[in-house]
Design an enzyme around this catalytic site. Structure first.
Site, PDB file in Angstrom:
ATOM      1  N   ASN A  11      97.372 -52.845 -10.422  1.00  0.00           N
ATOM      2  CA  ASN A  11      96.905 -54.211 -10.181  1.00  0.00           C
ATOM      3  C   ASN A  11      98.036 -55.028  -9.549  1.00  0.00           C
ATOM      4  O   ASN A  11      99.127 -55.135 -10.124  1.00  0.00           O
ATOM      5  CB  ASN A  11      96.472 -54.818 -11.526  1.00  0.00           C
ATOM      6  CG  ASN A  11      95.942 -56.228 -11.385  1.00  0.00           C
ATOM      7  OD1 ASN A  11      96.538 -57.051 -10.695  1.00  0.00           O
ATOM      8  ND2 ASN A  11      94.846 -56.522 -12.044  1.00  0.00           N
ATOM      9  N   HIS A  14     100.002 -60.010  -9.603  1.00  0.00           N
ATOM     10  CA  HIS A  14     101.192 -60.828  -9.850  1.00  0.00           C
ATOM     11  C   HIS A  14     102.216 -60.778  -8.722  1.00  0.00           C
ATOM     12  O   HIS A  14     103.142 -61.583  -8.698  1.00  0.00           O
ATOM     13  CB  HIS A  14     101.767 -60.525 -11.226  1.00  0.00           C
ATOM     14  CG  HIS A  14     100.801 -60.970 -12.281  1.00  0.00           C
ATOM     15  ND1 HIS A  14     100.271 -62.243 -12.291  1.00  0.00           N
ATOM     16  CD2 HIS A  14     100.190 -60.299 -13.280  1.00  0.00           C
ATOM     17  CE1 HIS A  14      99.399 -62.341 -13.276  1.00  0.00           C
ATOM     18  NE2 HIS A  14      99.322 -61.175 -13.895  1.00  0.00           N
ATOM     19  N   HIS A  47      92.249 -59.010  -8.668  1.00  0.00           N
ATOM     20  CA  HIS A  47      91.286 -59.945  -9.268  1.00  0.00           C
ATOM     21  C   HIS A  47      91.215 -61.202  -8.410  1.00  0.00           C
ATOM     22  O   HIS A  47      92.185 -61.948  -8.315  1.00  0.00           O
ATOM     23  CB  HIS A  47      91.779 -60.282 -10.688  1.00  0.00           C
ATOM     24  CG  HIS A  47      90.835 -61.124 -11.475  1.00  0.00           C
ATOM     25  ND1 HIS A  47      91.069 -61.456 -12.791  1.00  0.00           N
ATOM     26  CD2 HIS A  47      89.649 -61.706 -11.164  1.00  0.00           C
ATOM     27  CE1 HIS A  47      90.072 -62.195 -13.244  1.00  0.00           C
ATOM     28  NE2 HIS A  47      89.203 -62.373 -12.268  1.00  0.00           N
ATOM     29  N   ARG A  49      90.172 -64.530  -8.471  1.00  0.00           N
ATOM     30  CA  ARG A  49      89.728 -65.510  -9.469  1.00  0.00           C
ATOM     31  C   ARG A  49      89.037 -66.677  -8.782  1.00  0.00           C
ATOM     32  O   ARG A  49      89.295 -66.965  -7.609  1.00  0.00           O
ATOM     33  CB  ARG A  49      90.916 -66.010 -10.281  1.00  0.00           C
ATOM     34  CG  ARG A  49      91.574 -64.906 -11.092  1.00  0.00           C
ATOM     35  CD  ARG A  49      92.578 -65.482 -12.044  1.00  0.00           C
ATOM     36  NE  ARG A  49      91.918 -66.107 -13.161  1.00  0.00           N
ATOM     37  CZ  ARG A  49      91.894 -65.622 -14.395  1.00  0.00           C
ATOM     38  NH1 ARG A  49      92.517 -64.496 -14.697  1.00  0.00           N
ATOM     39  NH2 ARG A  49      91.261 -66.270 -15.351  1.00  0.00           N
ATOM     40  N   ARG A  53      94.079 -68.407  -8.042  1.00  0.00           N
ATOM     41  CA  ARG A  53      95.445 -68.709  -8.469  1.00  0.00           C
ATOM     42  C   ARG A  53      96.450 -67.639  -8.030  1.00  0.00           C
ATOM     43  O   ARG A  53      97.633 -67.908  -7.961  1.00  0.00           O
ATOM     44  CB  ARG A  53      95.520 -68.922  -9.987  1.00  0.00           C
ATOM     45  CG  ARG A  53      95.415 -67.671 -10.802  1.00  0.00           C
ATOM     46  CD  ARG A  53      95.571 -67.993 -12.273  1.00  0.00           C
ATOM     47  NE  ARG A  53      94.427 -68.733 -12.780  1.00  0.00           N
ATOM     48  CZ  ARG A  53      94.017 -68.673 -14.039  1.00  0.00           C
ATOM     49  NH1 ARG A  53      94.663 -67.957 -14.914  1.00  0.00           N
ATOM     50  NH2 ARG A  53      92.960 -69.337 -14.432  1.00  0.00           N
ATOM     51  N   GLU A  74      88.268 -56.916  -9.178  1.00  0.00           N
ATOM     52  CA  GLU A  74      87.905 -57.558 -10.455  1.00  0.00           C
ATOM     53  C   GLU A  74      87.315 -58.914 -10.125  1.00  0.00           C
ATOM     54  O   GLU A  74      87.880 -59.671  -9.323  1.00  0.00           O
ATOM     55  CB  GLU A  74      89.137 -57.735 -11.327  1.00  0.00           C
ATOM     56  CG  GLU A  74      89.621 -56.457 -11.938  1.00  0.00           C
ATOM     57  CD  GLU A  74      90.867 -56.679 -12.777  1.00  0.00           C
ATOM     58  OE1 GLU A  74      91.303 -57.828 -12.946  1.00  0.00           O
ATOM     59  OE2 GLU A  74      91.412 -55.680 -13.241  1.00  0.00           O
ATOM     60  N   THR A 105      85.453 -62.545 -28.997  1.00  0.00           N
ATOM     61  CA  THR A 105      86.743 -62.918 -29.594  1.00  0.00           C
ATOM     62  C   THR A 105      87.833 -61.906 -29.257  1.00  0.00           C
ATOM     63  O   THR A 105      89.010 -62.242 -29.212  1.00  0.00           O
ATOM     64  CB  THR A 105      86.625 -63.029 -31.132  1.00  0.00           C
ATOM     65  OG1 THR A 105      85.906 -61.902 -31.585  1.00  0.00           O
ATOM     66  CG2 THR A 105      85.935 -64.299 -31.552  1.00  0.00           C
ATOM     67  N   GLU A 155      85.275 -50.558 -18.809  1.00  0.00           N
ATOM     68  CA  GLU A 155      86.733 -50.541 -18.945  1.00  0.00           C
ATOM     69  C   GLU A 155      87.037 -51.143 -20.307  1.00  0.00           C
ATOM     70  O   GLU A 155      86.708 -52.310 -20.571  1.00  0.00           O
ATOM     71  CB  GLU A 155      87.393 -51.345 -17.817  1.00  0.00           C
ATOM     72  CG  GLU A 155      88.908 -51.342 -17.970  1.00  0.00           C
ATOM     73  CD  GLU A 155      89.642 -51.704 -16.689  1.00  0.00           C
ATOM     74  OE1 GLU A 155      89.158 -51.348 -15.589  1.00  0.00           O
ATOM     75  OE2 GLU A 155      90.696 -52.343 -16.793  1.00  0.00           O
ATOM     76  N   HIS A 198      94.726 -53.379 -19.752  1.00  0.00           N
ATOM     77  CA  HIS A 198      95.231 -54.691 -20.166  1.00  0.00           C
ATOM     78  C   HIS A 198      96.400 -54.541 -21.131  1.00  0.00           C
ATOM     79  O   HIS A 198      96.254 -53.995 -22.223  1.00  0.00           O
ATOM     80  CB  HIS A 198      94.177 -55.597 -20.802  1.00  0.00           C
ATOM     81  CG  HIS A 198      94.595 -57.047 -20.719  1.00  0.00           C
ATOM     82  ND1 HIS A 198      94.250 -57.853 -19.662  1.00  0.00           N
ATOM     83  CD2 HIS A 198      95.383 -57.788 -21.507  1.00  0.00           C
ATOM     84  CE1 HIS A 198      94.805 -59.044 -19.832  1.00  0.00           C
ATOM     85  NE2 HIS A 198      95.497 -59.028 -20.942  1.00  0.00           N
TER      86      HIS A 198
HETATM   87  N1  PXP Z   1      91.902 -54.379 -16.355  1.00  0.00           N
HETATM   88  C1  PXP Z   1      91.289 -55.571 -16.234  1.00  0.00           C
HETATM   89  C2  PXP Z   1      89.811 -55.617 -16.222  1.00  0.00           C
HETATM   90  C3  PXP Z   1      92.049 -56.755 -16.109  1.00  0.00           C
HETATM   91  O1  PXP Z   1      91.425 -57.940 -15.976  1.00  0.00           O
HETATM   92  C4  PXP Z   1      93.452 -56.658 -16.079  1.00  0.00           C
HETATM   93  C5  PXP Z   1      94.275 -57.891 -15.907  1.00  0.00           C
HETATM   94  O2  PXP Z   1      94.057 -58.446 -14.661  1.00  0.00           O
HETATM   95  C6  PXP Z   1      94.032 -55.398 -16.178  1.00  0.00           C
HETATM   96  C7  PXP Z   1      93.241 -54.274 -16.346  1.00  0.00           C
HETATM   97  C8  PXP Z   1      95.512 -55.206 -16.107  1.00  0.00           C
HETATM   98  O3  PXP Z   1      96.131 -55.812 -17.187  1.00  0.00           O
HETATM   99  P1  PXP Z   1      97.713 -55.982 -17.154  1.00  0.00           P
HETATM  100  O4  PXP Z   1      98.037 -56.864 -16.002  1.00  0.00           O
HETATM  101  O5  PXP Z   1      98.011 -56.591 -18.475  1.00  0.00           O
HETATM  102  O6  PXP Z   1      98.283 -54.606 -16.999  1.00  0.00           O
END
Ligand code: PXP
Length: 248
Positions: A11, A14, A47, A49, A53, A74, A105, A155, A198
């Site tokens: 991903n 960032h 992603h 958004r 952002r 995403e 939650t 996922e 995640h």
């Molecule tokens: N999977 C999904 C569906 C996510 O939304 C994210 C975060 O954008 C990730 C995986 C990756 O998570 P992380 O950035 O914490 O590795």
């Protein structure tokens, strides 16, 4: 018999977060995606958004046009995002919650509570030839709801497990681990393809790789953090050499 290859989706959100802190073009999430692929990533995740952002529309268009590996988009289950997904035609789309009322939650998408909307979005994405996954906690109720609305992939949200481990809440971590393990088994039995992601780092990714039902991991934040930490020495040395050359 050995378990199937576990795909790694990287991903690059960032990288865009850092770029956007200054505007301009550096660092480039598409360039980062190319580096990740050269280093062994099986696909790239980004992603888009609603508030843009980090990743922007033109990043998605370039990722789709320029990458030699599959793109996993995403997205929230909104009209705007469905339109963008249909126009971009990524290999895959992962529906994620963006608003508080869309999530459970544990942090995943509340599939059971939003049956109608999600079923329609899943159907439209599938009609566009996009493989759809739902980002959910490993809860039997949510897994069954994913099957009911016709999603082929889930996922599993590993954030609560990773957080519990990081905070050394070991009994909570053990309970989360069991939930993930049983959830992956249930999902597989029900015919779903199972991914996870995640908050994963080297150690948690290694642990989760032992679950044979899981065929794809999506990892971002930790990898980009590592790239910043480990890559800083290289960047500073290169800068030192540049200014030394200039001074000479
Ligand atoms: N999977 C999904 C569906 C996510 O939304 C994210 C975060 O954008 C990730 C995986 C990756 O998570 P992380 O950035 O914490 O590795």
């Amino acid at each position: 018999m050995s378990a199937p290859h576990l795909r790694l989706g990287v991903n690059v959100d960032h990288v865009a977060t850092i770029r956007n802190a200054r505007g301009g073009h550096h660092p480039d999430p598409v360039g980062a995606a190319q580096i990740a692929i050269e280093a062994g990533a099986d696909g790239i995740t980004a992603h888009l958004r609603e508030d843009r952002r980090h990743i922007r529309d033109d990043d998605i268009a370039r990722l789709k046009a320029e990458l030699a590996k599959p793109l996993n988009l995403e997205m929230a289950a909104t009209e705007e995002m469905v339109r963008i997904a249909a126009a971009t035609a990524p290999h895959a789309a992962c529906l994620v919650p963006e608003r508080r009322e869309e999530r459970t939650t544990e942090g995943g998408l509340d599939v059971a509570g939003q049956h109608e909307v999600l079923a329609s979005v899943v159907a439209r994405l599938r009609e566009a030839g996009i493989r759809v996954s739902l980002f959910i906690a490993a809860e039997p109720r949510q897994i069954q709801a994913a099957v009911a609305i016709g999603a082929p992939v889930i996922e599993i949200h590993t954030g609560a497990w990773c957080d519990a481990l990081a905070d050394k809440r070991m009994s909570a971590a053990q309970a989360e681990w069991e939930r993930i393990r049983h959830g992956a088994q249930l999902a597989r039995r029900l015919g779903l393809e199972v991914h996870a992601g995640h908050g994963l780092n080297f150690a948690t990714a290694e642990a989760i790789a032992a679950l044979p039902e899981i065929v794809e991991l999506n990892i971002g934040h930790f990898l980009i953090g590592e790239a910043v930490s480990r890559g800083l020495a290289h960047a500073v040395k290169t800068m030192r050499a540049s200014i030394d050359r200039g001074r000479a």
